[in-house]
Scaffold this active site. Structure first.
Site, PDB file in Angstrom:
ATOM      1  N   HIS A 122      42.463  11.929  15.218  1.00 40.88           N
ATOM      2  CA  HIS A 122      42.503  12.606  16.512  1.00 40.88           C
ATOM      3  C   HIS A 122      41.083  12.733  17.051  1.00 40.88           C
ATOM      4  O   HIS A 122      40.115  12.395  16.359  1.00 40.88           O
ATOM      5  CB  HIS A 122      43.154  13.991  16.389  1.00 40.88           C
ATOM      6  CG  HIS A 122      42.523  14.887  15.363  1.00 40.88           C
ATOM      7  ND1 HIS A 122      41.276  15.425  15.536  1.00 40.88           N
ATOM      8  CD2 HIS A 122      42.955  15.310  14.157  1.00 40.88           C
ATOM      9  CE1 HIS A 122      40.970  16.149  14.484  1.00 40.88           C
ATOM     10  NE2 HIS A 122      41.968  16.094  13.613  1.00 40.88           N
TER      11      HIS A 122
HETATM   12  P1  TYD Z   1      44.517  19.176  11.520  1.00 43.46           P
HETATM   13  O1  TYD Z   1      43.219  19.422  12.195  1.00 43.46           O
HETATM   14  O2  TYD Z   1      45.644  18.653  12.365  1.00 43.46           O
HETATM   15  O3  TYD Z   1      44.293  18.229  10.262  1.00 43.46           O
HETATM   16  P2  TYD Z   1      44.273  16.634  10.229  1.00 43.46           P
HETATM   17  O4  TYD Z   1      43.685  16.174  11.495  1.00 43.46           O
HETATM   18  O5  TYD Z   1      43.453  16.284   9.036  1.00 43.46           O
HETATM   19  O6  TYD Z   1      45.663  16.195  10.081  1.00 43.46           O
HETATM   20  O7  TYD Z   1      44.974  20.523  10.809  1.00 43.46           O
HETATM   21  C1  TYD Z   1      46.092  20.571   9.932  1.00 43.46           C
HETATM   22  C2  TYD Z   1      46.750  21.924  10.087  1.00 43.46           C
HETATM   23  O8  TYD Z   1      45.847  22.966   9.753  1.00 43.46           O
HETATM   24  C3  TYD Z   1      47.223  22.200  11.501  1.00 43.46           C
HETATM   25  O9  TYD Z   1      48.586  22.527  11.437  1.00 43.46           O
HETATM   26  C4  TYD Z   1      46.474  23.408  11.980  1.00 43.46           C
HETATM   27  C5  TYD Z   1      45.784  23.952  10.764  1.00 43.46           C
HETATM   28  N1  TYD Z   1      44.382  24.295  11.051  1.00 43.46           N
HETATM   29  C6  TYD Z   1      44.049  25.596  11.368  1.00 43.46           C
HETATM   30  O10 TYD Z   1      44.905  26.481  11.467  1.00 43.46           O
HETATM   31  N2  TYD Z   1      42.745  25.905  11.598  1.00 43.46           N
HETATM   32  C7  TYD Z   1      41.754  24.971  11.532  1.00 43.46           C
HETATM   33  O11 TYD Z   1      40.562  25.299  11.751  1.00 43.46           O
HETATM   34  C8  TYD Z   1      42.112  23.610  11.241  1.00 43.46           C
HETATM   35  C9  TYD Z   1      41.065  22.538  11.181  1.00 43.46           C
HETATM   36  C10 TYD Z   1      43.429  23.324  10.992  1.00 43.46           C
END
Ligand code: TYD
Length: 141
Positions: free
Chosen positions: A51
């Site tokens: 992303h």
């Molecule tokens: P995400 O940033 O979508 O991870 P990736 O891009 O590696 O798949 O985050 C995964 C999950 O964690 C998402 O459901 C939201 C949660 N999250 C938080 O609550 N706070 C944060 O600071 C981050 C980075 C993620």
């Protein structure tokens, strides 16, 4: 001029008792730190990220093990960095598509971020990201 993803060489204090490295906001990272998170226990072959953020800027550090970070600026320039040493960080500017992959066993990715968590800051489709970059830069750029 648009910022680029770049490796930042962090301070390292070698000591017979072990090494120490440090990140201080606006000294080793070009932003104020709002948030820190880490990615760990990644099963073999899995990818994270995939992303872009509209506003959030990050510094990614391999605290343990190693992994690849692919960055795409939306203009057709894609680069890949293998992070494996705890005194180097990859600075990822806002408006960059990034993916983390090829995690070694027991690797830990530390991410230092400029913004609080905000799901609305995410662009989760590569197609939308390319449109976002094109619209931001105006037609013809
Ligand atoms: P995400 O940033 O979508 O991870 P990736 O891009 O590696 O798949 O985050 C995964 C999950 O964690 C998402 O459901 C939201 C949660 N999250 C938080 O609550 N706070 C944060 O600071 C981050 C980075 C993620």
């Amino acid at each position: 001029m648009k910022e680029e993803a770049v490796i930042i060489n962090l301070p390292k204090f070698p000591d017979r008792r072990g090494n120490l490295s440090v990140v201080e906001e606006e000294m080793n990272v070009p932003f104020k730190v709002a948030r820190t998170y880490w990615i760990y226990d990644v099963p073999g072959g899995e990818k994270r990220g995939g992303h872009a953020y509209r506003r959030n800027r990050e510094l990614i550090v391999a605290l343990s093990g190693s992994f690849d970070v692919m960055v795409d600026d939306g203009h057709g320039t894609r680069r890949s960095f293998r992070l494996s040493r705890s005194n180097y960080g990859l600075y990822v500017p806002a408006g960059t598509w990034r993916e983390l992959s090829d995690f070694s066993t027991n690797s830990v990715a530390l991410v230092i971020a400029s913004e609080p968590y905000d799901e609305n800051d995410y662009i989760r489709s590569l197609k939308q990201f390319k449109e976002y970059v094109r619209d931001k830069n105006g037609i013809g750029s």
